[in-house]
Design a protein around this motif. Structure first.
Motif, PDB file in Angstrom:
ATOM      1  N   VAL A  93       0.870  -1.182   0.000  1.00 32.47           N
ATOM      2  CA  VAL A  93       0.000   0.000   0.000  1.00 32.47           C
ATOM      3  C   VAL A  93       0.902   1.225   0.000  1.00 32.47           C
ATOM      4  N   ARG A  94       0.571   2.167  -0.875  1.00 33.75           N
ATOM      5  CA  ARG A  94       1.409   3.378  -0.987  1.00 33.75           C
ATOM      6  C   ARG A  94       0.552   4.633  -0.871  1.00 33.75           C
ATOM      7  N   ASN A  95       0.958   5.520   0.032  1.00 31.03           N
ATOM      8  CA  ASN A  95       0.325   6.831   0.157  1.00 31.03           C
ATOM      9  C   ASN A  95       1.158   7.914  -0.513  1.00 31.03           C
ATOM     10  N   GLY A  99      10.781   4.798  -3.450  1.00 29.67           N
ATOM     11  CA  GLY A  99      11.244   3.425  -3.693  1.00 29.67           C
ATOM     12  C   GLY A  99      10.985   2.983  -5.121  1.00 29.67           C
ATOM     13  N   SER A 100      10.553   1.725  -5.247  1.00 29.94           N
ATOM     14  CA  SER A 100      10.442   1.128  -6.584  1.00 29.94           C
ATOM     15  C   SER A 100       9.396   1.819  -7.456  1.00 29.94           C
ATOM     16  N   LEU A 101       8.390   2.461  -6.841  1.00 27.47           N
ATOM     17  CA  LEU A 101       7.348   3.114  -7.655  1.00 27.47           C
ATOM     18  C   LEU A 101       7.937   4.285  -8.450  1.00 27.47           C
ATOM     19  N   ILE A 175       4.261   6.219   4.817  1.00 29.40           N
ATOM     20  CA  ILE A 175       4.519   6.447   3.390  1.00 29.40           C
ATOM     21  C   ILE A 175       4.044   5.259   2.553  1.00 29.40           C
ATOM     22  N   ASP A 176       4.505   4.080   2.922  1.00 25.19           N
ATOM     23  CA  ASP A 176       4.060   2.849   2.250  1.00 25.19           C
ATOM     24  C   ASP A 176       4.372   1.668   3.156  1.00 25.19           C
ATOM     25  N   PHE A 177       3.798   0.529   2.844  1.00 28.25           N
ATOM     26  CA  PHE A 177       4.064  -0.662   3.655  1.00 28.25           C
ATOM     27  C   PHE A 177       3.665  -1.910   2.894  1.00 28.25           C
TER      28      PHE A 177
HETATM   29  N1  UDP Z   1       8.661  -4.049   1.202  1.00 24.02           N
HETATM   30  C1  UDP Z   1       8.934  -5.105   2.060  1.00 24.02           C
HETATM   31  N2  UDP Z   1       9.480  -6.244   1.559  1.00 24.02           N
HETATM   32  C2  UDP Z   1       9.779  -6.391   0.238  1.00 24.02           C
HETATM   33  C3  UDP Z   1       9.515  -5.315  -0.631  1.00 24.02           C
HETATM   34  C4  UDP Z   1       8.952  -4.161  -0.112  1.00 24.02           C
HETATM   35  O1  UDP Z   1       8.653  -5.031   3.256  1.00 24.02           O
HETATM   36  O2  UDP Z   1      10.257  -7.476  -0.155  1.00 24.02           O
HETATM   37  C5  UDP Z   1       8.074  -2.813   1.726  1.00 24.02           C
HETATM   38  C6  UDP Z   1       9.062  -1.661   1.788  1.00 24.02           C
HETATM   39  O3  UDP Z   1       9.656  -1.591   3.075  1.00 24.02           O
HETATM   40  C7  UDP Z   1       8.193  -0.461   1.544  1.00 24.02           C
HETATM   41  C8  UDP Z   1       7.078  -0.991   0.641  1.00 24.02           C
HETATM   42  O4  UDP Z   1       7.054  -2.405   0.834  1.00 24.02           O
HETATM   43  O5  UDP Z   1       7.615  -0.021   2.756  1.00 24.02           O
HETATM   44  C9  UDP Z   1       7.254  -0.680  -0.826  1.00 24.02           C
HETATM   45  O6  UDP Z   1       8.546  -1.084  -1.220  1.00 24.02           O
HETATM   46  P1  UDP Z   1       9.083  -0.818  -2.696  1.00 24.02           P
HETATM   47  O7  UDP Z   1       8.258  -1.592  -3.654  1.00 24.02           O
HETATM   48  O8  UDP Z   1       9.212   0.642  -2.923  1.00 24.02           O
HETATM   49  O9  UDP Z   1      10.449  -1.544  -2.754  1.00 24.02           O
HETATM   50  P2  UDP Z   1      11.916  -1.120  -2.388  1.00 24.02           P
HETATM   51  O10 UDP Z   1      12.064   0.323  -2.750  1.00 24.02           O
HETATM   52  O11 UDP Z   1      11.992  -1.424  -0.944  1.00 24.02           O
HETATM   53  O12 UDP Z   1      12.690  -2.058  -3.252  1.00 24.02           O
END
Ligand code: UDP
Length: 237
Positions: A93-95, A99-101, A175-177
């Motif tokens: 969930v992202r607010n 990160g990857s988004l 922020i996201d989780f």
């Molecule tokens: N996240 C996680 N485990 C994973 C991938 C993501 O707990 O294997 C969590 C991360 O901590 C963040 C959110 O999911 O709060 C979104 O993560 P994102 O997709 O932006 O990935 P990242 O930047 O961590 O690669």
């Protein structure tokens, strides 16, 4: 803790059998991993902090009617949970975009999203946890019952509403989780895994300082100090 048979060891936790086949013992480890375990580290006491933070959050969510696998905290870094079969989807969930988004879609880092975005990732380390949609889930055989995915999305949004309100009162922006769900022996879908600064991003409301695992990912200093601050704010009345 008696020596018990280990069921599973993940990056952040170990699971052990108990005398009750419907319950497992969860041990929170001090290990830190990022970038699909390409970066590894450890901070003594991190596991206990995540155990305490997850306990407080699971208790809060239970009060709000969310069914979780949590039963009780046993000691500093162990909790007793209902045994579930994990659904191999990471529900993110992202607010706020980060990160990857931001990398995938070119959205500016820190942009507040117009609504909470819920995404599914396929839990498969060898594939690097790729993003998937409902049809991928069906093709992969994760579920044939599409209403289960709607249920996961609805639970994720409800959890986001509860946690965002709780944390902003404590001057933390959620922020996201990432969430994981599992099915118990009766087929009920329960929130599982953990909710901690390892799986959430928290930014200080006034300074936007990062108080989560991004400190480890981006070499921003002690993880433990930040997690202690998150716990302190959670426990404040
Ligand atoms: N996240 C996680 N485990 C994973 C991938 C993501 O707990 O294997 C969590 C991360 O901590 C963040 C959110 O999911 O709060 C979104 O993560 P994102 O997709 O932006 O990935 P990242 O930047 O961590 O690669």
């Amino acid at each position: 803790m008696d020596t018990q048979q280990m069921l599973y060891e993940g990056k952040g936790k170990k699971l052990f059998v108990t005398h009750n086949p419907d319950e497992v013992l969860v041990e929170f480890k001090d290990d830190l991993t990022a970038f699909n375990a390409e970066k590894k580290g450890s901070e003594q006491g991190k596991g206990a902090l995540n155990c305490e933070i997850s306990t407080a959050i699971f208790e809060l969510l239970a009060q709000e009617g969310i069914q979780t696998h949590f039963l009780k905290k046993l000691d500093s870094n162990h909790m007793l949970c209902k045994k579930v079969e994990i659904i191999p989807i990471e529900v993110v969930v992202r607010n706020v975009a980060t990160g990857s988004l931001t990398k995938r879609l070119g959205i500016e880092d820190g942009k507040v999203l117009p609504f909470a975005l819920v995404e599914f990732y396929y839990k498969d380390d060898a594939l690097g946890d790729p993003i998937i949609n409902d049809e991928h889930c069906r093709i992969l055989g994760i579920t044939q019952d599409m209403s289960e995915l709607d249920f996961l999305r609805a639970q994720a949004r409800k959890i986001n509403d509860v946690l965002s309100a709780f944390f902003i009162e404590r001057k933390l922006r959620l922020i996201d989780f990432k969430l994981e769900f599992g099915k118990d022996s009766k087929g009920n879908i329960l929130l599982a895994d953990e909710i901690s600064p390892d799986s959430c991003r928290f930014w200080d409301k006034d300074t936007n300082d990062k108080l989560d695992k991004d400190r480890f990912r981006q070499n921003l200093g002690s993880v433990k100090v930040a997690y202690e601050e998150v716990l302190k704010r959670i426990l404040q009345k």
